[in-house]
Each structure stands twice: as structure tokens, then as C-alpha cells.
Design a protein around this motif. Structure first.
Motif, PDB file in Angstrom:
ATOM      1  N   VAL A 199       0.810  -1.224   0.000  1.00  0.00           N
ATOM      2  CA  VAL A 199       0.000   0.000   0.000  1.00  0.00           C
ATOM      3  C   VAL A 199       0.844   1.276   0.000  1.00  0.00           C
ATOM      4  CG1 VAL A 199      -1.998  -1.142   1.028  1.00  0.00           C
ATOM      5  CG2 VAL A 199      -0.370   0.041   2.531  1.00  0.00           C
ATOM      6  N   ARG A 200       2.165   1.136  -0.015  1.00  0.00           N
ATOM      7  CA  ARG A 200       3.030   2.314  -0.170  1.00  0.00           C
ATOM      8  C   ARG A 200       3.061   2.811  -1.611  1.00  0.00           C
ATOM      9  NH1 ARG A 200       6.822   3.363   3.828  1.00  0.00           N
ATOM     10  NH2 ARG A 200       7.236   5.207   2.576  1.00  0.00           N
ATOM     11  N   HIS A 201       2.621   1.955  -2.563  1.00  0.00           N
ATOM     12  CA  HIS A 201       2.577   2.425  -3.955  1.00  0.00           C
ATOM     13  C   HIS A 201       1.439   3.434  -4.081  1.00  0.00           C
ATOM     14  CE1 HIS A 201       5.744  -0.162  -5.353  1.00  0.00           C
ATOM     15  NE2 HIS A 201       5.248  -1.107  -4.574  1.00  0.00           N
ATOM     16  N   THR A 245       1.779   0.441 -16.479  1.00  0.00           N
ATOM     17  CA  THR A 245       3.008   1.175 -16.168  1.00  0.00           C
ATOM     18  C   THR A 245       3.387   0.934 -14.707  1.00  0.00           C
ATOM     19  OG1 THR A 245       2.246   2.885 -17.697  1.00  0.00           O
ATOM     20  CG2 THR A 245       4.133   3.439 -16.314  1.00  0.00           C
ATOM     21  N   GLU A 246       2.368   1.002 -13.833  1.00  0.00           N
ATOM     22  CA  GLU A 246       2.637   0.827 -12.406  1.00  0.00           C
ATOM     23  C   GLU A 246       2.960  -0.635 -12.083  1.00  0.00           C
ATOM     24  OE1 GLU A 246       3.457   2.804 -10.240  1.00  0.00           O
ATOM     25  OE2 GLU A 246       3.128   1.866  -8.292  1.00  0.00           O
ATOM     26  N   TRP A 247       2.273  -1.584 -12.783  1.00  0.00           N
ATOM     27  CA  TRP A 247       2.641  -2.993 -12.539  1.00  0.00           C
ATOM     28  C   TRP A 247       4.102  -3.209 -12.883  1.00  0.00           C
ATOM     29  CZ3 TRP A 247       0.613  -6.073  -9.291  1.00  0.00           C
ATOM     30  CH2 TRP A 247      -0.777  -6.167  -9.106  1.00  0.00           C
ATOM     31  N   ARG A 248       4.592  -2.601 -13.955  1.00  0.00           N
ATOM     32  CA  ARG A 248       6.011  -2.746 -14.305  1.00  0.00           C
ATOM     33  C   ARG A 248       6.890  -2.221 -13.165  1.00  0.00           C
ATOM     34  NH1 ARG A 248       7.989  -3.440 -19.464  1.00  0.00           N
ATOM     35  NH2 ARG A 248       9.694  -2.028 -18.936  1.00  0.00           N
ATOM     36  N   HIS A 249       6.515  -1.060 -12.636  1.00  0.00           N
ATOM     37  CA  HIS A 249       7.288  -0.459 -11.541  1.00  0.00           C
ATOM     38  C   HIS A 249       7.234  -1.361 -10.295  1.00  0.00           C
ATOM     39  CE1 HIS A 249       9.087   2.626  -9.078  1.00  0.00           C
ATOM     40  NE2 HIS A 249       8.090   2.514  -8.227  1.00  0.00           N
ATOM     41  N   ILE A 250       6.048  -1.863  -9.988  1.00  0.00           N
ATOM     42  CA  ILE A 250       5.898  -2.752  -8.823  1.00  0.00           C
ATOM     43  C   ILE A 250       6.786  -3.999  -9.002  1.00  0.00           C
ATOM     44  CG2 ILE A 250       4.261  -4.312  -7.660  1.00  0.00           C
ATOM     45  CD1 ILE A 250       2.085  -2.124  -8.140  1.00  0.00           C
TER      46      ILE A 250
HETATM   47  C1  LIG Z   1      13.790  -2.826  -0.970  1.00  0.00           C
HETATM   48  C2  LIG Z   1      12.887  -1.776  -0.381  1.00  0.00           C
HETATM   49  C3  LIG Z   1      13.122  -1.305   0.900  1.00  0.00           C
HETATM   50  C4  LIG Z   1      12.302  -0.310   1.445  1.00  0.00           C
HETATM   51  N1  LIG Z   1      12.541   0.114   2.717  1.00  0.00           N
HETATM   52  C5  LIG Z   1      11.772   1.081   3.263  1.00  0.00           C
HETATM   53  C6  LIG Z   1      12.010   1.574   4.602  1.00  0.00           C
HETATM   54  O1  LIG Z   1      12.908   1.113   5.289  1.00  0.00           O
HETATM   55  N2  LIG Z   1      11.183   2.541   5.085  1.00  0.00           N
HETATM   56  C7  LIG Z   1      10.186   3.096   4.335  1.00  0.00           C
HETATM   57  O2  LIG Z   1       9.499   4.002   4.806  1.00  0.00           O
HETATM   58  N3  LIG Z   1       9.922   2.627   3.087  1.00  0.00           N
HETATM   59  C8  LIG Z   1      10.670   1.659   2.543  1.00  0.00           C
HETATM   60  N4  LIG Z   1      10.387   1.188   1.279  1.00  0.00           N
HETATM   61  C9  LIG Z   1       9.209   1.725   0.565  1.00  0.00           C
HETATM   62  C10 LIG Z   1       9.613   2.795  -0.453  1.00  0.00           C
HETATM   63  O3  LIG Z   1      10.177   3.928   0.180  1.00  0.00           O
HETATM   64  C11 LIG Z   1       8.393   3.251  -1.289  1.00  0.00           C
HETATM   65  O4  LIG Z   1       7.474   3.907  -0.436  1.00  0.00           O
HETATM   66  C12 LIG Z   1       7.667   2.118  -1.956  1.00  0.00           C
HETATM   67  O5  LIG Z   1       8.588   1.185  -2.477  1.00  0.00           O
HETATM   68  C13 LIG Z   1       6.742   2.656  -3.073  1.00  0.00           C
HETATM   69  O6  LIG Z   1       7.504   2.978  -4.218  1.00  0.00           O
HETATM   70  P1  LIG Z   1       7.408   4.381  -4.981  1.00  0.00           P
HETATM   71  O7  LIG Z   1       7.763   5.488  -4.101  1.00  0.00           O
HETATM   72  O8  LIG Z   1       8.220   4.196  -6.225  1.00  0.00           O
HETATM   73  O9  LIG Z   1       5.848   4.554  -5.213  1.00  0.00           O
HETATM   74  P2  LIG Z   1       4.882   4.421  -6.473  1.00  0.00           P
HETATM   75  O10 LIG Z   1       3.570   4.920  -6.096  1.00  0.00           O
HETATM   76  O11 LIG Z   1       4.907   3.020  -6.964  1.00  0.00           O
HETATM   77  O12 LIG Z   1       5.488   5.443  -7.474  1.00  0.00           O
HETATM   78  C14 LIG Z   1       5.774   5.127  -8.794  1.00  0.00           C
HETATM   79  C15 LIG Z   1       6.726   6.175  -9.291  1.00  0.00           C
HETATM   80  O13 LIG Z   1       5.998   7.391  -9.484  1.00  0.00           O
HETATM   81  C16 LIG Z   1       6.859   8.505  -9.215  1.00  0.00           C
HETATM   82  N5  LIG Z   1       6.273   9.282  -8.127  1.00  0.00           N
HETATM   83  C17 LIG Z   1       5.479   8.827  -7.122  1.00  0.00           C
HETATM   84  N6  LIG Z   1       5.136   9.841  -6.322  1.00  0.00           N
HETATM   85  C18 LIG Z   1       5.739  10.947  -6.808  1.00  0.00           C
HETATM   86  C19 LIG Z   1       5.786  12.304  -6.416  1.00  0.00           C
HETATM   87  N7  LIG Z   1       5.146  12.729  -5.329  1.00  0.00           N
HETATM   88  N8  LIG Z   1       6.495  13.163  -7.166  1.00  0.00           N
HETATM   89  C20 LIG Z   1       7.131  12.756  -8.259  1.00  0.00           C
HETATM   90  N9  LIG Z   1       7.161  11.482  -8.700  1.00  0.00           N
HETATM   91  C21 LIG Z   1       6.461  10.592  -7.976  1.00  0.00           C
HETATM   92  C22 LIG Z   1       8.205   7.941  -8.830  1.00  0.00           C
HETATM   93  O14 LIG Z   1       9.020   7.846  -9.979  1.00  0.00           O
HETATM   94  C23 LIG Z   1       7.861   6.559  -8.332  1.00  0.00           C
HETATM   95  O15 LIG Z   1       8.942   5.668  -8.385  1.00  0.00           O
HETATM   96  C24 LIG Z   1      11.193   0.209   0.696  1.00  0.00           C
HETATM   97  C25 LIG Z   1      10.963  -0.273  -0.591  1.00  0.00           C
HETATM   98  C26 LIG Z   1      11.785  -1.248  -1.135  1.00  0.00           C
HETATM   99  C27 LIG Z   1      11.482  -1.781  -2.528  1.00  0.00           C
END
Ligand SMILES: Cc1cc2nc3c(=O)[nH]c(=O)nc-3n(C[C@H](O)[C@H](O)[C@H](O)COP(=O)(O)OP(=O)(O)OC[C@H]3O[C@@H](n4cnc5c(N)ncnc54)[C@H](O)[C@@H]3O)c2cc1C
Length: 208
Positions: A76-78, A164-169
Motif C-alpha cells: 500500500v506504499r505504492h 506502467t505501475e505494474w512494471r514499476h511494482i
Molecule cells: C527494498 C525496499 C526497501 C524499502 N525500505 C523502506 C524503509 O525502510 N522505510 C520506508 O518508509 N519505506 C521503505 N520502502 C518503501 C519505499 O520507500 C516506497 O514507499 C515504496 O517502495 C513505493 O515505491 P514508490 O515510491 O516508487 O511509489 P509508487 O507509487 O509506486 O510510485 C511510482 C513512481 O511514481 C513517481 N512518483 C510517485 N510519487 C511521486 C511524487 N510525489 N512526485 C514525483 N514522482 C512521484 C516515482 O518515480 C515513483 O517511483 C522500501 C521499498 C523497497 C522496494
């Protein structure tokens, strides 16, 4: 305590997504006249080769995961191009017959049942279940009693995301740095996406 294996199934499969992407993306080039019966896959590969990935935003797929609460906390962090629906520990009362009057937990994929770590974990699940049921018996609501439920609690979550997002996930969640229980479901799910829609996903590799 019921121990269940992690897994997934498709909750929504788009019909002819490559054709849909082609029909939409050819607007950019005004080349709709070049659509043929077999042109969609090649066209999507061309988009991919050019990095014109935003066209993949136009289709979504939904997947139902059965995983533990630790994995869903990460999912749910995505934030972008994604939506969720998750089994709620506020509303589900696991002491009720419809849940088998027990809690269900996800089998940790990194321990065998014969090892000492597994038996320590299993004991902890039993303590958590007993405390949960005692709190319910004392009149606590499920949303109060959930305080003692473990990270290993089985949960269901439906994740809807555009391609696009599935690829990123997949890039994040199949990587060697991802949690083993995330990789447990994401690696086979990526293989399934690649089988169904190779033009959109077959360039993604999985780190060993
Ligand atoms: C190996 C690993 C370890 C992690 N460890 C931690 C941890 O210790 N603590 C922690 O809190 N989290 C951790 N996370 C979670 C991480 O910080 C992200 O919150 C999570 O992986 C979601 O990815 P995303 O930010 O790419 O989000 P998504 O929603 O999937 O975003 C997709 C892409 O959209 C773009 N995007 C998204 N939002 C914005 C924005 N506001 N502005 C501009 N571009 C944007 C970015 O390019 C992003 O990569 C970890 C993740 C991984 C994979």
C-alpha cells in the motif's frame, strides 16, 4: 491457528489490452490506418523501445493476493496509478464461525516446519490468538482486539494498477532487495503477466 500458504489470483483481466493500447497510442502518430489483426504486439514493443511507457497507463489489471499484513503494509506504499481493497481487521471478527473461530496466518516461506525458528514463531501465533479471543470474550470490539494480532496474520488485498505501475511494482518487488515473502508472490505473478502480455512485460528480468 490455521496456517495458509501465500498466493494470488487475477480479480480482473483486461480483454485485448495490447489492441487497446495500440488503438489509443496511434492517436499520437495518426497512424490508425496501420492497425491490422497482428500489429498490436509489435506496436507495443516499439513504444517500449522508445520509452513511450505512458501509453501503458491506459490498461489496468486487478490481482487478489493472499499474503500477510507485513506484505500488504509494503504494497500500500505504492501511490501512483494504483488502488486497493483490503480485508479489514476493524470489521472482521475472527472469533466468529465464518472465520472458523481461529486466526489464519501465512506460512513463513523462509523456515521449514522442522526448524526451531518455525516452532518459536508457531508458539507466538498461538499466544496472539489466545489473547485476541480473551479480549473479545471480555467485550473488546474487533478493532480494539486487533492490537494483539501478528504481522503474520493472513489478509486479502485486491491491487488494481495500470500496466506502467505494474512494471514499476515488479521492478521493485521482485528485486533481490525485496522481502522474501513479497518475492514469493511477485516473482510468479510477473511470470504470469509475461505469459499473458509478453509485449508489455517480457523485458523485465528477475534478480536471483
Ligand atoms: C527494498 C525496499 C526497501 C524499502 N525500505 C523502506 C524503509 O525502510 N522505510 C520506508 O518508509 N519505506 C521503505 N520502502 C518503501 C519505499 O520507500 C516506497 O514507499 C515504496 O517502495 C513505493 O515505491 P514508490 O515510491 O516508487 O511509489 P509508487 O507509487 O509506486 O510510485 C511510482 C513512481 O511514481 C513517481 N512518483 C510517485 N510519487 C511521486 C511524487 N510525489 N512526485 C514525483 N514522482 C512521484 C516515482 O518515480 C515513483 O517511483 C522500501 C521499498 C523497497 C522496494
Amino acid at each position: 491457528v490455521r496456517i495458509v500458504d501465500a498466493g494470488f489470483e487475477f480479480a480482473y483481466v483486461p480483454s485485448v489490452p495490447m489492441q487497446r493500447i495500440e488503438a489509443i497510442a496511434r492517436t499520437c502518430y495518426k497512424s490508425e490506418d496501420r492497425i491490422t489483426d497482428g500489429s498490436a504486439d509489435t506496436f507495443v514493443r516499439t513504444l517500449r523501445g522508445r520509452g513511450h511507457m505512458a501509453m501503458l497507463d491506459h490498461v489496468t489489471a486487478s490481482v487478489r493476493f493472499v499474503v500477510d499484513r507485513g506484505a500488504t503494509h509494503e504494497m500500500v506504499r505504492h501511490r501512483i496509478g494504483v488502488a486497493f481493497a483490503q480485508e479489514s481487521t476493524r470489521y472482521c471478527n475472527y472469533s466468529k464461525a465464518k472465520f472458523g473461530s481461529e486466526i489464519a496466518v501465512i506460512r513463513p516461506c523462509f523456515w521449514s516446519e522442522a526448524c526451531r525458528k518455525f516452532s518459536i514463531w508457531h508458539d507466538a501465533m498461538g499466544y496472539a490468538e489466545r489473547a485476541y479471543f480473551q479480549l473479545i470474550a471480555e467485550g473488546a470490539s474487533p478493532q480494539e482486539a486487533r492490537s494483539v494480532l501478528p504481522n503474520s496474520l493472513k489478509t486479502e488485498i485486491v491491487v488494481t494498477a495500470d500496466f506502467t505501475e505494474w512494471r514499476h511494482i515488479f521492478q521493485q518487488r521482485t528485486s533481490a532487495a525485496a522481502h522474501p515473502q513479497m518475492r514469493e508472490v511477485m516473482v510468479p505473478l510477473l511470470a504470469e503477466f509475461q505469459k499473458r502480455w509478453p509485449a508489455a512485460f517480457d523485458d523485465l528480468g528477475v534478480q536471483q
